[in-house]
Each structure stands twice: as structure tokens, then as C-alpha cells.
Design an enzyme around this catalytic site. Structure first.
Site, PDB file in Angstrom:
ATOM      1  N   ASP A  25      35.806  40.870  32.732  1.00  0.00           N
ATOM      2  CA  ASP A  25      35.740  39.401  32.376  1.00  0.00           C
ATOM      3  C   ASP A  25      34.431  38.848  31.906  1.00  0.00           C
ATOM      4  O   ASP A  25      33.626  38.294  32.781  1.00  0.00           O
ATOM      5  CB  ASP A  25      36.137  38.583  33.682  1.00  0.00           C
ATOM      6  N   CYS A  37      24.219  12.345  62.147  1.00  0.00           N
ATOM      7  CA  CYS A  37      25.076  13.743  62.070  1.00  0.00           C
ATOM      8  C   CYS A  37      26.511  13.179  62.388  1.00  0.00           C
ATOM      9  O   CYS A  37      26.681  12.432  63.475  1.00  0.00           O
ATOM     10  CB  CYS A  37      24.445  14.330  63.086  1.00  0.00           C
ATOM     11  N   SER A  62      42.656  41.782  19.907  1.00  0.00           N
ATOM     12  CA  SER A  62      42.701  41.367  21.060  1.00  0.00           C
ATOM     13  C   SER A  62      43.911  41.999  21.313  1.00  0.00           C
ATOM     14  O   SER A  62      44.649  43.138  20.853  1.00  0.00           O
ATOM     15  CB  SER A  62      43.081  39.825  20.951  1.00  0.00           C
ATOM     16  N   TYR A 120      34.088  50.264  26.110  1.00  0.00           N
ATOM     17  CA  TYR A 120      35.602  50.600  26.418  1.00  0.00           C
ATOM     18  C   TYR A 120      36.413  51.199  25.283  1.00  0.00           C
ATOM     19  O   TYR A 120      37.503  51.383  25.314  1.00  0.00           O
ATOM     20  CB  TYR A 120      36.326  49.302  27.166  1.00  0.00           C
ATOM     21  N   LYS A 162      39.921  45.329  33.113  1.00  0.00           N
ATOM     22  CA  LYS A 162      39.788  44.437  32.181  1.00  0.00           C
ATOM     23  C   LYS A 162      38.582  43.486  32.686  1.00  0.00           C
ATOM     24  O   LYS A 162      38.721  42.656  33.598  1.00  0.00           O
ATOM     25  CB  LYS A 162      41.192  43.341  32.177  1.00  0.00           C
ATOM     26  N   ALA A 220      44.127  29.431  33.104  1.00  0.00           N
ATOM     27  CA  ALA A 220      45.606  29.270  33.441  1.00  0.00           C
ATOM     28  C   ALA A 220      46.222  28.123  32.537  1.00  0.00           C
ATOM     29  O   ALA A 220      47.299  28.126  32.244  1.00  0.00           O
ATOM     30  CB  ALA A 220      45.776  29.243  34.891  1.00  0.00           C
TER      31      ALA A 220
HETATM   32  S1  IVH Z   1      40.461  47.113  24.633  1.00  0.00           S
HETATM   33  C1  IVH Z   1      42.524  47.062  20.448  1.00  0.00           C
HETATM   34  N1  IVH Z   1      39.573  47.178  27.260  1.00  0.00           N
HETATM   35  O1  IVH Z   1      40.037  41.801  26.648  1.00  0.00           O
HETATM   36  C2  IVH Z   1      42.017  46.574  21.877  1.00  0.00           C
HETATM   37  N2  IVH Z   1      39.565  45.087  26.124  1.00  0.00           N
HETATM   38  O2  IVH Z   1      42.016  40.868  24.145  1.00  0.00           O
HETATM   39  C3  IVH Z   1      40.799  46.207  22.231  1.00  0.00           C
HETATM   40  N3  IVH Z   1      38.470  43.617  27.423  1.00  0.00           N
HETATM   41  O3  IVH Z   1      38.165  40.079  24.752  1.00  0.00           O
HETATM   42  C4  IVH Z   1      40.363  45.662  23.505  1.00  0.00           C
HETATM   43  N4  IVH Z   1      37.940  44.911  29.506  1.00  0.00           N
HETATM   44  O4  IVH Z   1      36.647  42.178  25.205  1.00  0.00           O
HETATM   45  C5  IVH Z   1      39.733  46.601  26.219  1.00  0.00           C
HETATM   46  N5  IVH Z   1      38.730  47.618  29.293  1.00  0.00           N
HETATM   47  C6  IVH Z   1      39.181  46.823  28.143  1.00  0.00           C
HETATM   48  C7  IVH Z   1      38.688  45.630  28.379  1.00  0.00           C
HETATM   49  C8  IVH Z   1      38.928  44.754  27.166  1.00  0.00           C
HETATM   50  C9  IVH Z   1      38.134  43.612  28.875  1.00  0.00           C
HETATM   51  C10 IVH Z   1      38.423  42.256  26.849  1.00  0.00           C
HETATM   52  C11 IVH Z   1      38.058  42.402  25.331  1.00  0.00           C
HETATM   53  C12 IVH Z   1      38.646  41.212  24.646  1.00  0.00           C
HETATM   54  C13 IVH Z   1      40.018  41.138  25.415  1.00  0.00           C
HETATM   55  C14 IVH Z   1      41.301  41.651  24.832  1.00  0.00           C
END
Ligand code: IVH
Length: 687
Positions: A123, A424, A82, A241, A121, A34
Site C-alpha cells: 500500500d 484529574c 492497474s 513486483y 499488495k 472504502a
Molecule cells: S502488479 C499489470 N503487484 O496496486 C499489473 N501491483 O492497480 C500491474 N500494487 O498501484 C500491477 N502491490 O502499484 C502489482 N504485488 C503487486 C502490487 C501492486 C501493490 C499496486 C500497484 C498499483 C495497484 C494496481
């Protein structure tokens, strides 16, 4: 534009570059995501407002991460992109994305909802796996998106990653279709499950070795180990994914179809995914996963929405390095910066002293955190935590918040070091640290009111005596008010005495008396567990009850006799023996019996039920039963529920997100059941 702004931009560039290096190349981040995002956004905003400040080497101009020199570079056939991030916590993240997609596709207002694939997503660390003719030939990190690092050796050690694709039935034998894709690149995330992370760190803490900062760095750091033997020892998992380069394979028409096909190839696809029609369905997915997040077996930092149709994805295309057809909708961060205002010491049930950092309140993982555990003195030394320090705190899932690391360059001049007290803090008894142990302990035993409180809470807990309504606040009052000195005193409390206590309305006093009364009918196993003997958990207590059959036999057993009980080793046997060698502990048992606590003696020796003598392991989340319910059912049927899979396991009951236990069971050829299999087995008296 002032020189100040140019100087600030330069400062931000330097800071971000430094943190990029720490994060991507050394796997040793100093600040939470963050905080990094704040710096990054500030620089982006500055550059957007004053484009002349945007230098070609600005960190905003690349994806992040340069390959380490030590790994061979791998040029990605298809760049690894990304995704755009939405941080809006409300439904608006989903609504904004859907509105943008509809606008860019020029859909009329009344067009039907766009279909999306919604997923988690993860991590961890993004990885590209390249399969040629079905065989894994290369694994690479993302690097800067164009060029990554060859980490094939390390990735091969992951059990989740098939070294060879399995062929879906019905294919392969056909001569007019290629048996396997000539080239199939899949993309996904290497991650570390929370239980694996905690077990790894618990072992490291016990051995006085370096712990992993968090599961994500555990994953990233392990994959970027130059020595594959080190990586092999780290418990890593993988979810796929998406796709990279593909040759000689008829790609399905939708993203969901692609994932189904990849699952059929034997690649691990996370079960938490859904097809959502329109923005509301996406928002509902976001909300549902937010609720499930604490109980997931691994960390996620958000959800990802993708336009499901690959044809529409192609129409939408990319802006710079981000596809227009996908977005990450993030959840509140699980790490944050705060300061340590003090370090206090808590005394646990067995006298263990735990240093706890009192923190300036900070919002992290969805709640305000004011305390974080520091585990023990060696952990404080290792992390070098001083009172006054700025620290990274982490709160993930239901785990107790913990201090992850210190920003030593922000240490104030008046920061103070911490040392364990020699007496203690609660009862002033001597504190000892036994040879070979990392923990300090108060020697006060039940003389120590802190130990007494914890002993009461342990005694009353659901899986022990199950005394409803006896919570922490009440226990504090009972002990501090001098109403309870020993466990039997609990059963001598009348409604009158209870009603005198603060905040204790007469009604709840009556309720407590009722639940105390109800708790008196118990089982020998629960009773033995409730006593809080060191090293005697629930399973051991049940084993003792089952094999020795009566309280008197347990109390009088020699160390040798105790060692005959399955799973009771010398340390546990000695601990039980020592406990009952103390006259005051025997006295407590006698007094509790005198208060009317009863159980059926010898009950378990004549165990019955369809699963007597069977050992079962539970893993993953079952669709309807909770872990406790499944355990109770199995035990009622005579089975022993064990924590880990071994050759002695008779079968494994697996739900969704089952991890390494399931893999191990498969390797050992152990029977695997799902919930309905379990239920029909329990109904089957023939077994
Ligand atoms: S799709 C073009 N799906 O998030 C799309 N990414 O900035 C490509 N990540 O470091 C990514 N879970 O490793 C996609 N279900 C998911 C994901 C995922 C984690 C990560 C990925 C990358 C970042 C994307």
C-alpha cells in the site's frame, strides 16, 4: 431515464474528480478509500445501466492521477496498468479469478491446475525505475498510466533502490552475453514501514509538527515533494513486483523467475511470495496472509495473484486498462468514517492524560472500533477535532486505533470544542503541563486510582513480575473495592478476600495466589523495571541491576553515580534519584521485600556467558524464535540487546522483512547473523 439520475451522475463525477485531486495531486485525501470506492462504484453502475450518462471526462474513463505541473512529465514506454480488484473476503475471490482464467484460456475441465505467482499488495505509490546499462537513469510515478512524473531526485534518496544494478555471479564476464541489460525498467511500490511511520510521527508530535496521515500518504507525499532534501528525511522503502520496458535481456519464462532475477540484480523483492497451483492454493495464501497481516512490518491492502507463465499472460492479454492475468484480492479496509460522540480523558501510569475519542461503532481493520486515541491536546488542536465531527479512523495491525482527520464540511452546528480539564477526572488532583512538554499530567501520583491501576498492571506484566492472571478487570475490582492501595497490598491478598470478588471463581483466586507466590522469586532487573520509575524501561532497569548490583546501591546512588551507568543520561538519572528520594517509594520497596520478594543480589556484576560485553540488535522476523525468546537467550548469554544500530553494535541478528536497521548494519560493515547463526553462536563457548 430521469433528470435525477443525470444530476446524480454529474454530482458523482464532480465529487470523484475532487477526491482524485486531493488524493493524487495533493496527497491529502479527505475520505477513506472504502468511501471513495463506494462513490466510484455507484458512478460505474449508473453508467453501465445508462451508457448515455458516460461522458468522455468521467473519472471512470481513466486510471486516475494527473502529473503535477512542477515535475517533468515522463511518457511511459510501456503503459503502467492497474489491476482488477476482488473485494470478496472469502475464498471466492480466488475461485472466481481462477475460473475466469481457465475459461479465457479455454482449458478443458480436466486440465491440470494453472500455476500462479501470489504476492502481497503493498500500500504505497507505484514507481517505474529505468536502468540503462545497469545505471538508474529515471524514476517516474504512474500518473495517468501513460504519462507520469519524473521523481528521480526523490527516489534516489531511498536506500532500498540500487543506483546501479549488481551483476549476478557468472555473468558480466561472458563476452557472448551482454553484461547488463541495455534497458531494464522495473516496477514496484514505494512504501513506508509501520515502525518508521510511527517513529516519524512520534517525533513530529513531540516537536508539535505536522504528522503524516498514514504510511501510504507518507510514502506518496514524500515522493511528490518538490524538495528532495525533504524526501530524503522521510523513511521510505521499496519493493519491486514487475517489469516495464526491457531491451537486451533474456526475460525469464515466469513471473516468479523474473522476480528471482531482479533480486539477483540487487533489487528488493518481498520474501512473502509463493507459487500456487490452482484456486485452493491461492485461497490458502489469502487466508494465511490475512492472519499474518497485523504482524507484517508494513501495510498491505490485499494480495495479488498473477498467472506465472509469461507466455500464458500474453495469451490472456488485457481488457481496457487491466490485464486478464492478474487480480488484486483485497482485505477489509483499515480506515473508515464515523462520528465522535464524546472525548474523554484517560490517566496513564505516570499520570499522563490521554484524550480518547468515543466513536459511533465502526468496522475497520477487521474489528469493531469504538475508541480511538487523540494523543494529546495539541494533536486535537492540529487536527481540529470537535465532539460531533465526522472523522476518519484508522486501525492498522496491532496499533491502537487513531483519529486521522476530520471532514470539517460535515461538522454539525452543535459540535463542541474540547479542552483539557484543569483537574484529574479520576482523583481531582491538579493537572499540570510542564514547560516544553506536550503532555498534561495528573499530579495525584499513587493517590490517583487510575495511576494506581496502571502501576499494578505494569508491575504484574510478563517482563516485570510476571503475575499470571492479574488482568485489567481484576485490577479494576481490586482498586475500586479498596483491597489494594499500594503494590505490597497485592501480596497480602488471601484466597478468601479474592474469592469474594465478582466473577472470580475460587479456582482462579487460588491460581492467582499461586502466581503471586511464584512471582516472588525474581531478578533485580525485573524488580527495578516493575517499580515503574519514569524513563526506566526494561533495558535501563537491567543496566542498573548489572552495574550497581544491589537494590540498596541503586536506591542510594547519587545522580553522578547513576550517570555512570551506560545509556543513563541526565534526565533518566534525575528521574531515578527523585523516585528514591521520596520516602513512600522507599517504603514500598521495603514492604515488598518484607512480603518475601527475593532476587540474587550482585548476580549480574559477575556476568558470564559467551556474549558478555557484546551489544546485539535484533531486526525482522526470525523463523522460529519470537523477539522475546531471542532477547532472553542473548541476555542469558551476557549480551546487551540494543534497539538501534550504531558503531558500538557487535552484530545484528536479521530475519525476514528486516528494514533500515539491516541496511545500516551493512553500511557500517557490522556482522549480520540469521537465526541459525545466532543459535550456533550461543552454543559456542569459545567466543
Ligand atoms: S502488479 C499489470 N503487484 O496496486 C499489473 N501491483 O492497480 C500491474 N500494487 O498501484 C500491477 N502491490 O502499484 C502489482 N504485488 C503487486 C502490487 C501492486 C501493490 C499496486 C500497484 C498499483 C495497484 C494496481
Amino acid at each position: 431515464m430521469t433528470a435525477d439520475l443525470a444530476a446524480r451522475a454529474a454530482e458523482l463525477r464532480a465529487l470523484i474528480t475532487r477526491h482524485d485531486r486531493l488524493y493524487y495531486e495533493q496527497d491529502a485525501p479527505e475520505i477513506p478509500d472504502a468511501e471513495y470506492d463506494r462513490l466510484f462504484r455507484e458512478l460505474q453502475a449508473l453508467e453501465a445501466e445508462h451508457p448515455t450518462l458516460r461522458t468522455p471526462d468521467s473519472p471512470t474513463q481513466r486510471v486516475g492521477g494527473r502529473p503535477l505541473d512542477a515535475f517533468a512529465p515522463v511518457r511511459h514506454a510501456v503503459p503502467m496498468l492497474s489491476i482488477r480488484t476482488e473485494t470478496d473476503t472469502e475464498a471466492s475471490g480466488a475461485l472466481n479469478f481462477d475460473a475466469r482464467v481457465r475459461r479465457e484460456l479455454a482449458l478443458p475441465e480436466d486440465a491440470p491446475p494453472v500455476e500462479y505467482a501470489a504476492e502481497l499488495k503493498f500500500d504505497g505509490l507505484a514507481i517505474n525505475l529505468r536502468y540503462e546499462n545497469g545505471v538508474l537513469v529515471q524514476a517516474a510515478t504512474r500518473g495517468d498510466g501513460e504519462t507520469g512524473e519524473d521523481v528521480t531526485q526523490n527516489v534516489r534518496t531511498l536506500r532500498d533502490v540500487p543506483l546501479r544494478l549488481s551483476m549476478p555471479p557468472g555473468q558480466g564476464a561472458l563476452f557472448d552475453a551482454p553484461p547488463v541489460p541495455e534497458v531494464l525498467e522495473v516496477r514496484g511500490e514505494v512504501y513506508m514501514r509501520r515502525d518508521d511511520f510511527e517513529a516519524f510521527n512520534a517525533r513530529a508530535i513531540a516537536a508539535g509538527e505536522k504528522t503524516l496521515v498514514n504510511p501510504r500518504n507518507g510514502a506518496a507525499g514524500s515522493i511528490r515533494q518538490l524538495d528532495p532534501a525533504v524526501a530524503a528525511k522521510r523513511p521510505l522503502s521499496f519493493f519491486v513486483y514487475g517489469l516495464g520496458e526491457v531491451r537486451g535481456w533474456a526475460v525469464p519464462e515466469t513471473h516468479a523467475g523474473v522476480l528471482d532475477a531482479l533480486a539477483a540484480f540487487g533489487l528488493p523483492v518481498c520474501a512473502h511470495r509463493e507459487i500456487c497451483a490452482g484456486a485452493e492454493a491461492l485461497a490458502a495464501f489469502h487466508a494465511r496472509i490475512a492472519e499474518a497481516r497485523p504482524t507484517l512490518p508494513f501495510d498491505i491492502d490485499g494480495v495479488v495473484y498473477k498467472v506465472n507463465s509469461l507466455a500464458l499472460q500474453q495469451r490472456l492479454g488485457f481488457v481496457t486498462r487491466e490485464p486478464r492475468w492478474a487480480v488484486a484480492h483485497k482485505y477489509p479496509a483499515q480506515e473508515a468514517l464515523t462520528t465522535v460522540q464524546d472525548i474523554e480523558v484517560q490517566v496513564g501510569r505516570t499520570g499522563k492524560l490521554t484524550p480518547v475519542a468515543r466513536l459511533a461503532p465502526v468496522f475497520v481493520g477487521g474489528v469493531t472500533v469504538t475508541n480511538a486515541t487523540l494523543h494529546n491536546e495539541s494533536e486535537i488542536r492540529r487536527k481540529d477535532v470537535h465532539i460531533g465531527d465526522t472523522v476518519v479512523v484508522r486501525r492498522a495491525g496491532d496499533v491502537i486505533p487513531e483519529v486521522v482527520s476530520v471532514l470539517s464540511d460535515r461538522r454539525p452546528a452543535d459540535a463542541r470544542a474540547f479542552s483539557m480539564p484543569s483537574h484529574c477526572p479520576v482523583c481531582a488532583s491538579d493537572v499540570v503541563r510542564e514547560e516544553g512538554e506536550v503532555d498534561h499530567r495528573c499530579t495525584g501520583g499513587l493517590y490517583c486510582s487510575a495511576q494506581r491501576k496502571q502501576a499494578l498492571l505494569h508491575f504484574a506484566q510478563r517482563r516485570a513480575m510476571d503475575i499470571e492472571g492479574l488482568g485489567e478487570k481484576l485490577v479494576d475490582q481490586l482498586v475500586e473495592g479498596g483491597l489494594i492501595r499500594t503494590l505490597p497490598d497485592l501480596y497480602r491478598l488471601g484466597v478468601l478476600k479474592l474469592a469474594e470478588l465478582d466473577r472470580m471463581a475460587e479456582k482462579s483466586a487460588e491460581n492467582l495466589v499461586v502466581s503471586l507466590e511464584r512471582s516472588k522469586r525474581t531478578t533485580l532487573g525485573r524488580f527495578v523495571f516493575a517499580l515503574g520509575i519514569r524513563h526506566v524501561g526494561e533495558a535501563t532497569a537491567k543496566d542498573l541491576a548489572r552495574h550497581l548490583g544491589s537494590m540498596d546501591r541503586i536506591m542510594d546512588a547519587s545522580v553522578e553515580e547513576l550517570s555512570q551507568v551506560p545509556d543513563v543520561g541526565p534526565v533518566v538519572a534525575a528521574s531515578i534519584h527523585t523516585f528514591f528520594a521520596q520516602a513512600h517509594n522507599r517504603e514500598v520497596v521495603e514492604q515488598l521485600r518484607a512480603c518475601g520478594i527475593v532476587w540474587e543480589e550482585g548476580e549480574a556484576r559477575v556476568a558470564s556467558g559467551p556474549l558478555v560485553g557484546r551489544t546485539v540488535v535484533l531486526t525482522g522476523t526470525l523463523p522460529t524464535l519470537t523477539r522475546d525468546q531471542a532477547k532472553d537467550l542473548l541476555e542469558a548469554a551476557g549480551a546487551k540487546v540494543a534497539g538501534s544500530v550504531s558503531k558500538k553494535t557487535d552484530f545484528v541478528v536479521a530475519g525476514t522483512d528486516a528494514g533500515s536497521k539491516l541496511t545500516k548494519a551493512q553500511e557500517l560493515g557490522i556482522n549480520i547473523l540469521d537465526e541459525s547463526g545466532l543459535l550456533s553462536l550461543l552454543g559456542n563457548r569459545e567466543l
